[in-house]
Each structure stands twice: as structure tokens, then as C-alpha cells.
Motif scaffolding. Structure first.
Motif, mmCIF file in Angstrom:
data_model
loop_
_atom_site.group_PDB
_atom_site.id
_atom_site.type_symbol
_atom_site.label_atom_id
_atom_site.label_comp_id
_atom_site.label_asym_id
_atom_site.label_seq_id
_atom_site.Cartn_x
_atom_site.Cartn_y
_atom_site.Cartn_z
ATOM 1 N N LEU A 237 3.904 -1.152 -4.260
ATOM 2 C CA LEU A 237 3.672 -2.569 -4.558
ATOM 3 C C LEU A 237 2.343 -2.751 -5.283
ATOM 4 C CD1 LEU A 237 4.843 -4.184 -1.172
ATOM 5 C CD2 LEU A 237 6.143 -3.952 -3.303
ATOM 6 N N GLY A 238 1.328 -1.985 -4.860
ATOM 7 C CA GLY A 238 0.043 -2.052 -5.544
ATOM 8 C C GLY A 238 0.136 -1.556 -6.973
ATOM 9 N N ALA A 239 0.905 -0.483 -7.179
ATOM 10 C CA ALA A 239 1.076 0.052 -8.534
ATOM 11 C C ALA A 239 1.835 -0.921 -9.428
ATOM 12 C CB ALA A 239 1.819 1.388 -8.472
ATOM 13 N N LEU A 240 2.655 -1.784 -8.843
ATOM 14 C CA LEU A 240 3.416 -2.770 -9.608
ATOM 15 C C LEU A 240 2.630 -4.059 -9.826
ATOM 16 C CD1 LEU A 240 6.983 -2.344 -8.049
ATOM 17 C CD2 LEU A 240 5.953 -1.188 -10.010
ATOM 18 N N GLY A 241 1.361 -4.080 -9.382
ATOM 19 C CA GLY A 241 0.480 -5.210 -9.693
ATOM 20 C C GLY A 241 0.125 -6.119 -8.541
ATOM 21 N N ALA A 242 0.676 -5.877 -7.356
ATOM 22 C CA ALA A 242 0.445 -6.791 -6.236
ATOM 23 C C ALA A 242 -0.856 -6.484 -5.506
ATOM 24 C CB ALA A 242 1.610 -6.714 -5.259
ATOM 25 N N GLN A 243 -1.444 -7.529 -4.918
ATOM 26 C CA GLN A 243 -2.517 -7.373 -3.944
ATOM 27 C C GLN A 243 -1.890 -7.474 -2.560
ATOM 28 O OE1 GLN A 243 -5.909 -10.008 -4.530
ATOM 29 N NE2 GLN A 243 -5.468 -10.159 -6.726
ATOM 30 N N CYS A 244 -2.288 -6.599 -1.646
ATOM 31 C CA CYS A 244 -1.635 -6.552 -0.336
ATOM 32 C C CYS A 244 -2.656 -6.576 0.791
ATOM 33 C CB CYS A 244 -0.791 -5.281 -0.203
ATOM 34 S SG CYS A 244 0.523 -5.111 -1.422
ATOM 35 N N ARG A 245 -2.295 -7.244 1.865
ATOM 36 C CA ARG A 245 -3.017 -7.185 3.138
ATOM 37 C C ARG A 245 -1.977 -6.927 4.218
ATOM 38 N NH1 ARG A 245 -8.215 -9.043 2.886
ATOM 39 N NH2 ARG A 245 -8.285 -9.434 5.127
ATOM 40 N N TRP A 246 -2.298 -6.049 5.185
ATOM 41 C CA TRP A 246 -1.234 -5.556 6.063
ATOM 42 C C TRP A 246 -1.640 -5.496 7.535
ATOM 43 C CZ3 TRP A 246 2.161 -5.251 2.221
ATOM 44 C CH2 TRP A 246 3.497 -4.925 2.524
ATOM 45 N N ALA A 247 -0.677 -5.788 8.401
ATOM 46 C CA ALA A 247 -0.820 -5.604 9.852
ATOM 47 C C ALA A 247 0.435 -4.909 10.365
ATOM 48 C CB ALA A 247 -1.017 -6.945 10.556
ATOM 49 N N ALA A 248 0.380 -4.461 11.613
ATOM 50 C CA ALA A 248 1.512 -3.735 12.202
ATOM 51 C C ALA A 248 2.413 -4.691 12.963
ATOM 52 C CB ALA A 248 1.005 -2.638 13.139
ATOM 53 N N CYS A 249 3.716 -4.422 12.901
ATOM 54 C CA CYS A 249 4.682 -5.261 13.616
ATOM 55 C C CYS A 249 4.980 -4.732 15.009
ATOM 56 C CB CYS A 249 5.980 -5.373 12.818
ATOM 57 S SG CYS A 249 6.921 -3.832 12.740
ATOM 58 N N ASN A 250 4.414 -3.570 15.356
ATOM 59 C CA ASN A 250 4.668 -2.959 16.660
ATOM 60 C C ASN A 250 3.374 -2.320 17.144
ATOM 61 O OD1 ASN A 250 5.447 -0.664 18.549
ATOM 62 N ND2 ASN A 250 7.452 -1.592 18.257
ATOM 63 N N ILE A 251 3.020 -2.538 18.398
ATOM 64 C CA ILE A 251 1.726 -2.063 18.893
ATOM 65 C C ILE A 251 1.693 -0.559 19.122
ATOM 66 C CG2 ILE A 251 1.223 -4.285 19.953
ATOM 67 C CD1 ILE A 251 1.917 -3.094 22.664
ATOM 68 N N TYR A 252 2.854 0.108 19.089
ATOM 69 C CA TYR A 252 2.899 1.538 19.370
ATOM 70 C C TYR A 252 3.260 2.404 18.171
ATOM 71 C CZ TYR A 252 2.793 0.294 24.336
ATOM 72 O OH TYR A 252 2.432 -0.200 25.560
ATOM 73 N N SER A 253 3.730 1.813 17.086
ATOM 74 C CA SER A 253 4.300 2.625 16.008
ATOM 75 C C SER A 253 3.310 3.019 14.923
ATOM 76 C CB SER A 253 5.476 1.877 15.360
ATOM 77 O OG SER A 253 5.021 0.687 14.736
ATOM 78 N N THR A 254 2.108 2.477 14.935
ATOM 79 C CA THR A 254 1.144 2.779 13.879
ATOM 80 C C THR A 254 0.682 4.235 13.946
ATOM 81 O OG1 THR A 254 0.341 0.496 13.827
ATOM 82 C CG2 THR A 254 -1.123 2.186 12.935
ATOM 83 N N LEU A 255 0.638 4.886 12.802
ATOM 84 C CA LEU A 255 0.023 6.203 12.690
ATOM 85 C C LEU A 255 -1.426 5.983 12.273
ATOM 86 C CD1 LEU A 255 2.749 8.358 10.908
ATOM 87 C CD2 LEU A 255 2.328 8.054 13.336
ATOM 88 N N ASN A 256 -2.348 6.275 13.169
ATOM 89 C CA ASN A 256 -3.758 5.974 12.928
ATOM 90 C C ASN A 256 -4.290 6.632 11.659
ATOM 91 O OD1 ASN A 256 -4.109 4.344 15.204
ATOM 92 N ND2 ASN A 256 -4.523 6.094 16.517
ATOM 93 N N GLU A 257 -3.860 7.859 11.400
ATOM 94 C CA GLU A 257 -4.369 8.562 10.234
ATOM 95 C C GLU A 257 -3.839 7.951 8.935
ATOM 96 O OE1 GLU A 257 -0.748 10.820 11.722
ATOM 97 O OE2 GLU A 257 -2.485 9.754 12.544
ATOM 98 N N VAL A 258 -2.610 7.423 8.980
ATOM 99 C CA VAL A 258 -2.054 6.768 7.790
ATOM 100 C C VAL A 258 -2.762 5.437 7.533
ATOM 101 C CG1 VAL A 258 0.011 5.685 6.831
ATOM 102 C CG2 VAL A 258 0.179 7.909 7.968
ATOM 103 N N ALA A 259 -3.007 4.685 8.603
ATOM 104 C CA ALA A 259 -3.757 3.433 8.459
ATOM 105 C C ALA A 259 -5.136 3.707 7.860
ATOM 106 C CB ALA A 259 -3.883 2.743 9.818
ATOM 107 N N ALA A 260 -5.764 4.800 8.302
ATOM 108 C CA ALA A 260 -7.081 5.170 7.767
ATOM 109 C C ALA A 260 -6.998 5.515 6.287
ATOM 110 C CB ALA A 260 -7.652 6.338 8.561
ATOM 111 N N ALA A 261 -5.945 6.236 5.895
ATOM 112 C CA ALA A 261 -5.776 6.609 4.485
ATOM 113 C C ALA A 261 -5.597 5.375 3.606
ATOM 114 C CB ALA A 261 -4.582 7.547 4.339
ATOM 115 N N LEU A 262 -4.840 4.409 4.091
ATOM 116 C CA LEU A 262 -4.641 3.173 3.329
ATOM 117 C C LEU A 262 -5.954 2.400 3.206
ATOM 118 C CD1 LEU A 262 -1.233 2.060 4.855
ATOM 119 C CD2 LEU A 262 -1.633 2.710 2.472
ATOM 120 N N ALA A 263 -6.712 2.341 4.309
ATOM 121 C CA ALA A 263 -7.997 1.638 4.271
ATOM 122 C C ALA A 263 -8.964 2.332 3.313
ATOM 123 C CB ALA A 263 -8.592 1.570 5.673
#
Length: 602
Positions: A237-263
Motif C-alpha cells: 500500500l505504501g509503494a502504491l502511494g498511500a500513507q498508513c497508520r496501523w494497530a492490531a486487531c488481536n491482542i495475541y497475534s502480533t509478531l513483535n519483531e515484525v511490528a519493529a521492522a515496520l516501525a
């Protein structure tokens, strides 16, 4: 912190002579406690065992078997080859001595005795606390190049400080994010790169549309599972021109290392594994309530983000250009708003698109249900009695997988059509009350609430496993279990024993939340299909001319479903048959599709 497993101290001593009792001449004293011999007796015994001058060693029969090709040789752990029951070092197969006068006597044996030093102090050196990390994760961390998504499911840093209380910045100096540990970004980037290899359609879409930037100007606020697969979607979505802000829809499913990579790569992400309910809503609010940033598109999974903006920021909600929702729970909420006349923006129902229903819901759950159960309980499925509540696409996938593993599967359903499908597929249709006392596993996948009530939970057999494959945590009445008379006992990450006063216990997985994304992983390729569908839905709503979509809930156009499917076919080296002009005219179709009417049921 890695766990250092202390190895017991080992002392090797060589003891000469046959292991005989007593200290009389010609015998070697046994090294048993309390045995004592004088120096003279020991010397006499040793002298008696010395070979006479000129004696020649010859192997005994047991040792001579080594040369017999019909006698099996056994490779020992230490690399030696033993013959029959003999020792590899010859300790058990003693040699013979032949003196010049022809007398044959047994040569003295050499016995290596392992003596263990006091181990108490060694084990006391072990760390007494390893946080909430699993042993396997702790050991693997001894290698800085070893990190996997599986480790993240039981990982929580030794630092118990809430991410909300930390001051973190990425390499660019930005602090507009909140993740567990920004230092995990490198590991997360590796996982995202792996996911990209299994998401061909998204990568193709990124390549084809990157020059056009069809989402230029779009400000997308998202609330989905934050995994390597959704990270690929966000970066597309970012490569297609969008600005994004994101949160998780589930309190247990987040991969901490992936969230860190995105940040680290500049995405404002607010999520970490193991959020509290308060954290969950705080993260959503941080995505939405930003000075000088007005979202115009919503990508939701479950409807929580849409609900939050609708309730807390009604003026912001009115300026939204479109909503894309992928779960049955979220879609249900949208239809409720539409029916009440309160939905003031167009919404796209991705959940009921063919590429979501027939692939993500069916094939993804068919594989991930076994993965989730196996990781959390280490159980064997053959012969187990399982009841699956709901025979939609998710239920069909779960039932097919469990049946293939040898489980006895029952199904509950309210819809006579789905019920008939279950019967025709060979499953016994029952009411939950009829089998609740005998089943070993209860799985919910209805999208409803209170499917498994406290009454059902009270009647379950000891050690019954209870889990949910639906999006929401409302299907199992977990709240009714939080009472003083019941004891909760944490077994491992996402696994709890709930114990009744009489000692009966059930095994509750992920506290009734979505099993596969909370406790295991899901097939990346299938998620590529769903993520591509979501991306196209966002592009469609954002670029649609005024008036094409009204304030209602829409299904994705059939042509787009077919396009998503076609993008994934090259992975299988698949070749589509093309209609001739005559065939297309006969069927009344365009040669390029769509090939089925909207009312067609796949």
C-alpha cells in the motif's frame, strides 16, 4: 538472556584388574565403599596380574569374532565398533596371555569408572528466572543469527516495562510508533522477506501499479493482525502511494519483531503481543487521533477500528471515503449500521468475496487448525472425539483436517443447507448438549456469541480442550469462568487449565480468542489471496467516481475476484483454457470474463 545448562562435572579414573571381591593375593580390590587393603596386599595383587616375561597376548574367542563376517558389528556412540555384547574399547571382551610354557591366563581388564562430582552447586548456578520466554527460544537466542516467528509466539522480553512507558526511536529519529522492542527490527525484516516469496500476487501488484500510484493521497488507518504477511500488504500500500497508520486487531497475534521492522521502515505501528484490553483501545486511538492527519480510508478486521471512529470521532467518520472489512464479525456490524441508516460511507465486504471465503476461510483453516492444536497441546488426533460448532467455510476446513487425521468429528449447525452439506460429507449432525460429556475437543467457528456457555463448560469431561477459530472471543463464555470457585493455572503461553472444585479441569486455548493466529501460524500463500483482494478493494473505493458507491455495503466485483485468482496461477505453472469466439457467443460471455454471474455459488 540464554539459559546455560550446567553440565555435571565428570572425573574419569582407571582401575586395573578384574572386579573381584576381597583383597587376597591374585585379586584386585573392588572399589566399593568401606573396602580397605594394605599397601603390601595391593602390591602383591598387582604383581600377580603382571604377565610373565615373554608372554604373548592373544585374543579370546569373543574378541576373535570381530573377523567373522557373519557376526554383527555395532557402532557405539563414541564412534567405536563393538562386537556382539562386547565393549568397543575391549573392556568387556578381555584378552588372554600365553606364557612360554603354553599356559593361558586372562589379562587384567581396564575399567573406566565415571565418578560424578557433587551436582548440587552446579544446578544452583542455573538462572532461576527466564521471564515468560520458552526454553527453546532462550536456547536459540545464544545464536544472534537464529530467530523465527515460532519463537515469537512464546516470547516476551525480560523487560516487563509496558511499551507505552518506553521512549523508543527508529534509526531515522522518529518516535511515532509503539512496539515491544525496536531492536528486533532486523529479525522482523527477514521474516517479511520470507513472506514476500509466498505472496506473488501482491508483489506483482506492487510492480505493476507502482508507477501509477493509484493510492496517492490515500491516508489509510488499519486494524488487522500484524504478521509478516500483513506487513507485505502494508508495504505494498505504501509503494502504491498511500500513507498508513496501523494497530492490531488481536491482542495475541502480533509478531513483535515484525511490528519493529515496520516501525523501523517508517510505518506508525502501535501493537505488541500480549496487550491488555486498555492497551488495545489505546493503540487504536493513537492511530486515529493524530494532529494534522485525517484518515480517508479504513482497512479493518473485526470492526473495532470502525466502531471506535464512529463512536469517538463522528466528524472524522463522515469524511471517510471508504471502508474495507474482511471478517464476518466486522461485516455483521457494517450491515447493522446500514440497516439502521447510520452508515454514512460506502463499505466493501471482502469477507464474502469468493477469493476470501473459498480460500482463506477454507484452505487456511484446514491447515492451521492442526498446527494450533499441536503446538499448544502436543496431542494426537487419531481416535479423538471432536465437535465443531459451525459448518461454514471455516468449519468445513477444520472438519476436513481432523477427519483426515483419524478423529471422530461431530458438527453442530443452525442452517439446514450447511447441515445437509455436513451430513453428505460424512459427519454426524448433533446438538452440542448431546455430545458435550464425551468429546475430547470443542471448536467454535460460527461468528456468533455464547455458543459454548457455562452450562456446557460445567458438563465437559476432564481435560477437554476448548478453542475458537472464529474472529471474535465472544463464542466461548470465558467471562463466566472468572469466578472465585474456579482456579486458573497457566500451563504455557496461550494455554490455561481452568480447574473446578472437584478437580476436573478443561484446557482453554488463547483465552477463547482466534486459535490459529494466536497460537501458531497460517499459510502465507493463502493470505496473499486475501491481502491482494483487500488492496484491490481499497484501490476501487478510493478511485471510484462520485456516485458509483452509495452509503451501503458492497461485494467486490466478480471481475476483481477473477483477477486476484489469475495473479496466483503462475505459481503453479497453471495454464488457463481460452474460449473461442463461438464458445463465448454461445455462453453469452466476454472472452476475458467475468465468467460467472454474481449469484453463482462456487
Amino acid at each position: 538472556m540464554s539459559v546455560q545448562v550446567a553440565a555435571p562435572a565428570v572425573e574419569l579414573k582407571e582401575l586395573s584388574g578384574p572386579m573381584e571381591k576381597g583383597c587376597e593375593a591374585g585379586a584386585v580390590p573392588h572399589p566399593s565403599p568401606g573396602a580397605s587393603c594394605s599397601a603390601a596386599e595391593r602390591e602383591a595383587a598387582t604383581a600377580a596380574e603382571r604377565p610373565p616375561p615373554g608372554a604373548v597376548k592373544v585374543p579370546q574367542a569373543s574378541a576373535m569374532k570381530r573377523s567373522d563376517p557373519h557376526y554383527p558389528q555395532h557402532r557405539h556412540r563414541d564412534g567405536g565398533v563393538g562386537v556382539g555384547g562386547g565393549s568397543a574399547d575391549g573392556g568387556a571382551a578381555a584378552e588372554a596371555l600365553v606364557s612360554p610354557d603354553g599356559t593361558v591366563s586372562e589379562a587384567p581388564r581396564t575399567v573406566k569408572k565415571i565418578q560424578f562430582a557433587d551436582q548440587k552447586q552446579e544446578f544452583n548456578k542455573r538462572p532461576t528466572k527466564i521471564g515468560r520466554r520458552s526454553l527453546s527460544r532462550s536456547i536459540s537466542q545464544s545464536s544472534t543469527d537464529s530467530y523465527s516467528s515460532a519463537a515469537s509466539y512464546t516470547d516476551s522480553s525480560d523487560d516487563e516495562t509496558s511499551p507505552r512507558d518506553k521512549q523508543q526511536k527508529n534509526s531515522k529519529g522518529s518516535s511515532d510508533f509503539c512496539v515491544k522492542n525496536i531492536k528486533q527490527a532486523e529479525f522482523g525484516r527477514r521474516e517479511i522477506e520470507i513472506a514476500e516469496q509466498e505472496m506473488p500476487a501482491l508483489m506483482a501488484l506492487r510492480k505493476r501499479a507502482q508507477g501509477e500510484k493509484p493510492l496517492a493521497g490515500a491516508k489509510i488507518v488499519g486494524c488487522t493482525h500484524i504478521t509478516a504477511q500483513t506487513a507485505v500488504l502494508m508495504e505494498t500500500l505504501g509503494a502504491l502511494g498511500a500513507q498508513c497508520r496501523w494497530a492490531a486487531c488481536n491482542i495475541y497475534s502480533t509478531l513483535n519483531e515484525v511490528a519493529a521492522a515496520l516501525a523501523e521502515s517508517g510505518f506508525p505501528v502501535f501493537a505488541w503481543k500480549g496487550e491488555s484490553e486498555d492497551d488495545f483501545w489505546w493503540c487504536i486511538d493513537r492511530c486515529v487521533n493524530v494532529e494534522g492527519w485525517q484518515p480517508n480510508m479504513i482497512l479493518d478486521d473485526g470492526g473495532d477500528l470502525t466502531h471506535w471512529i464512529y463512536k469517538k470521532y463522528p466528524n472524522m467518520f463522515k469524511k471517510i471515503k471508504g471502508i474495507v472489512e474482511e471478517s464476518v464479525t466486522g461485516v455483521h456490524r457494517l450491515y447493522q449500521l446500514s440497516k439502521a441508516g447510520k452508515l454514512c460511507v460506502p463499505a466493501m465486504n471482502v469477507n464474502d468475496s469468493v477469493t476470501k471465503q473459498k480460500f482463506d476461510n477454507l484452505y487456511c483453516c484446514r491447515e492451521s487448525i492442526l498446527d494450533g492444536l499441536k503446538r499448544t497441546t502436543d496431542m494426537m488426533f487419531g481416535g479423538k472425539q471432536v465437535v465443531v460448532c459451525g459448518y461454514g467455510e471455516v468449519g468445513k476446513g477444520c472438519c476436513a483436517a481432523l477427519k483426515a487425521m483419524g478423529s471422530i468429528v461431530y458438527v453442530t449447525e443452525i442452517d439446514p443447507i450447511c447441515a445437509l452439506q455436513a451430513c453428505m460429507d460424512g459427519f454426524r449432525l448433533v446438538k452440542l448438549n448431546e455430545v458435550i460429556r464425551q468429546v475430547d475437543i470443542v471448536i467454535t467457528c460460527t461468528g456468533n456469541k455464547n455458543v459454548v456457555t457455562r452450562e456446557h463448560l460445567d458438563r465437559m469431561k476432564n481435560s477437554c480442550i476448548v478453542c475458537n477459530m472464529g474472529h471474535s472471543n465472544t463464542e466461548i463464555d470465558v467471562a463466566s469462568l472468572r469466578t472465585p470457585e474456579l482456579t486458573w493455572e497457566r500451563v504455557r503461553s496461550q494455554v490455561d487449565h481452568v480447574i473446578w472444585p472437584d478437580g476436573k479441569r478443561i484446557v482453554l486455548l488463547a483465552e477463547g480468542r482466534l486459535l490459529n493466529l494466536s497460537c501458531s501460524t497460517v499459510p502465507t500463500f493463502v493470505l496473499s489471496i486475501t491481502a491482494t483482494t483487500q488492496a484491490l478493494a481499497l484501490i476501487e473505493l478510493y478511485n471510484a467516481p462520485e456516485g458509483r458507491y452509495k452509503q451501503d455495503v458492497y461485494l467486490l466485483p466478480k471481475k476483481m475476484d477473477e483477477y486476484v485468482a489469475s495473479l496466483h496461477l503462475p505459481t503453479f505453472d497453471a495454464h488457463l483454457t481460452e474460449l473461442t469466439d463461438e464458445q463465448a457467443k454461445y455462453l453469452g460471455l466476454n472472452k476475458n470474463g467475468p465468467f460467472k454471474p454474481n449469484y453463482y455459488r462456487y
